[in-house]
Write a protein that holds these residues in place. Structure first.
Motif, PDB file in Angstrom:
ATOM      1  N   TYR A 158      -9.611   2.262 -15.329  1.00  0.00           N
ATOM      2  CA  TYR A 158     -11.067   2.220 -15.317  1.00  0.00           C
ATOM      3  C   TYR A 158     -11.608   2.364 -16.734  1.00  0.00           C
ATOM      4  O   TYR A 158     -10.920   2.855 -17.632  1.00  0.00           O
ATOM      5  N   TYR A 159     -12.848   1.912 -16.907  1.00  0.00           N
ATOM      6  CA  TYR A 159     -13.527   2.099 -18.189  1.00  0.00           C
ATOM      7  C   TYR A 159     -14.187   3.469 -18.186  1.00  0.00           C
ATOM      8  O   TYR A 159     -14.850   3.849 -17.213  1.00  0.00           O
ATOM      9  N   TRP A 160     -14.003   4.209 -19.245  1.00  0.00           N
ATOM     10  CA  TRP A 160     -14.690   5.490 -19.382  1.00  0.00           C
ATOM     11  C   TRP A 160     -15.020   5.684 -20.858  1.00  0.00           C
ATOM     12  O   TRP A 160     -14.126   5.679 -21.708  1.00  0.00           O
ATOM     13  N   LYS A 161     -16.290   5.780 -21.135  1.00  0.00           N
ATOM     14  CA  LYS A 161     -16.807   5.975 -22.487  1.00  0.00           C
ATOM     15  C   LYS A 161     -16.285   4.901 -23.434  1.00  0.00           C
ATOM     16  O   LYS A 161     -15.832   5.178 -24.543  1.00  0.00           O
ATOM     17  N   GLU A 214     -13.661   2.928 -23.262  1.00  0.00           N
ATOM     18  CA  GLU A 214     -12.228   2.685 -23.378  1.00  0.00           C
ATOM     19  C   GLU A 214     -11.594   2.532 -21.997  1.00  0.00           C
ATOM     20  O   GLU A 214     -12.053   3.118 -21.029  1.00  0.00           O
ATOM     21  N   GLN A 227      -9.025   3.480 -19.382  1.00  0.00           N
ATOM     22  CA  GLN A 227      -8.238   4.666 -19.046  1.00  0.00           C
ATOM     23  C   GLN A 227      -7.189   4.281 -18.006  1.00  0.00           C
ATOM     24  O   GLN A 227      -7.417   3.406 -17.177  1.00  0.00           O
ATOM     25  N   TYR A 252     -14.562  15.928 -11.321  1.00  0.00           N
ATOM     26  CA  TYR A 252     -14.934  14.844 -12.225  1.00  0.00           C
ATOM     27  C   TYR A 252     -16.425  14.897 -12.539  1.00  0.00           C
ATOM     28  O   TYR A 252     -17.245  15.253 -11.678  1.00  0.00           O
ATOM     29  N   GLU A 253     -16.765  14.482 -13.736  1.00  0.00           N
ATOM     30  CA  GLU A 253     -18.171  14.388 -14.141  1.00  0.00           C
ATOM     31  C   GLU A 253     -18.897  13.341 -13.288  1.00  0.00           C
ATOM     32  O   GLU A 253     -20.035  13.535 -12.876  1.00  0.00           O
ATOM     33  N   THR A 254     -18.208  12.230 -13.017  1.00  0.00           N
ATOM     34  CA  THR A 254     -18.753  11.152 -12.190  1.00  0.00           C
ATOM     35  C   THR A 254     -17.704  10.786 -11.147  1.00  0.00           C
ATOM     36  O   THR A 254     -16.915   9.855 -11.343  1.00  0.00           O
ATOM     37  N   GLU A 295     -15.820   9.226  -7.955  1.00  0.00           N
ATOM     38  CA  GLU A 295     -15.924   7.984  -7.186  1.00  0.00           C
ATOM     39  C   GLU A 295     -16.120   8.349  -5.720  1.00  0.00           C
ATOM     40  O   GLU A 295     -15.261   8.954  -5.098  1.00  0.00           O
TER      41      GLU A 295
END
Length: 170
Positions: free
Chosen positions: A106-109, A111, A113, A142-144, A146
């Motif tokens: 997945y994309y996180w900030k 980049e 991951q 998790y901050e966000t 799923e």
């Protein structure tokens, strides 16, 4: 000074124009129609739900969207079990499957991951999904997190009836 009917002082006394009976009935009818529309629109969700329940019970068919499956990814099995048990204790789901290790990209900030996660499948009534989403977000590490919800279009009627029995409707 004497006052004579029709003198200049008449402007102080209010004048009422008599409405015709037809105008009064038209206004009242329009008011009744508007109130009926407002009541119908405000009660539509409940009327639709009751109509669907009646149709389902008379025909023995399933009302699509009455149940949902939620996907929730967790960082490890213990977190999934803890969240799953808490959901079950609150009677927000009939069943939770905890699937072993999944590979996730997945994309996180900005980049890409690469991680290993545990996937939970949560089966419940659609009426409970928002409460479930809010609860998972409040306890998930998790901050966000799923949390995705998918309506059930069809399925085994005895199983779906069991879901209804296991998850009380508020």
């Amino acid at each position: 000074m004497t006052f004579v009917a029709g003198s200049k002082m008449d402007f102080l006394s209010p004048r009422y124009h008599k409405q015709s009976l037809v105008q009064t009935l038209c206004r009242f009818g329009l008011f009744v129609i508007c109130m009926g529309m407002v009541l119908t629109m405000s009660m539509y969700p409940m009327l639709r739900f009751l109509g669907g329940k009646l149709h389902s019970s008379f025909t023995g068919s399933y009302l699509p969207g009455h149940h949902s499956v939620l996907l929730v990814n967790c960082p490890n099995e213990q977190t999934a079990k803890d969240i799953g048990r808490a959901i079950m204790e609150r009677r927000m789901a009939a069943c939770i499957n905890i699937l072993p290790r999944t590979s996730t990209m997945y994309y996180w900030k900005g980049e890409i991951q690469d991680a290993t996660e545990i996937l939970m499948l949560v089966k419940t009534r659609t009426s409970k999904t928002q409460r479930l989403i809010d609860y998972v977000k409040s306890v998930h590490p998790y901050e966000t997190p799923e949390v995705l919800s998918f309506p059930v279009e069809d399925g085994s009627l005895p199983y779906l009836k069991w879901v209804d029995e296991a998850v009380p409707d508020d």
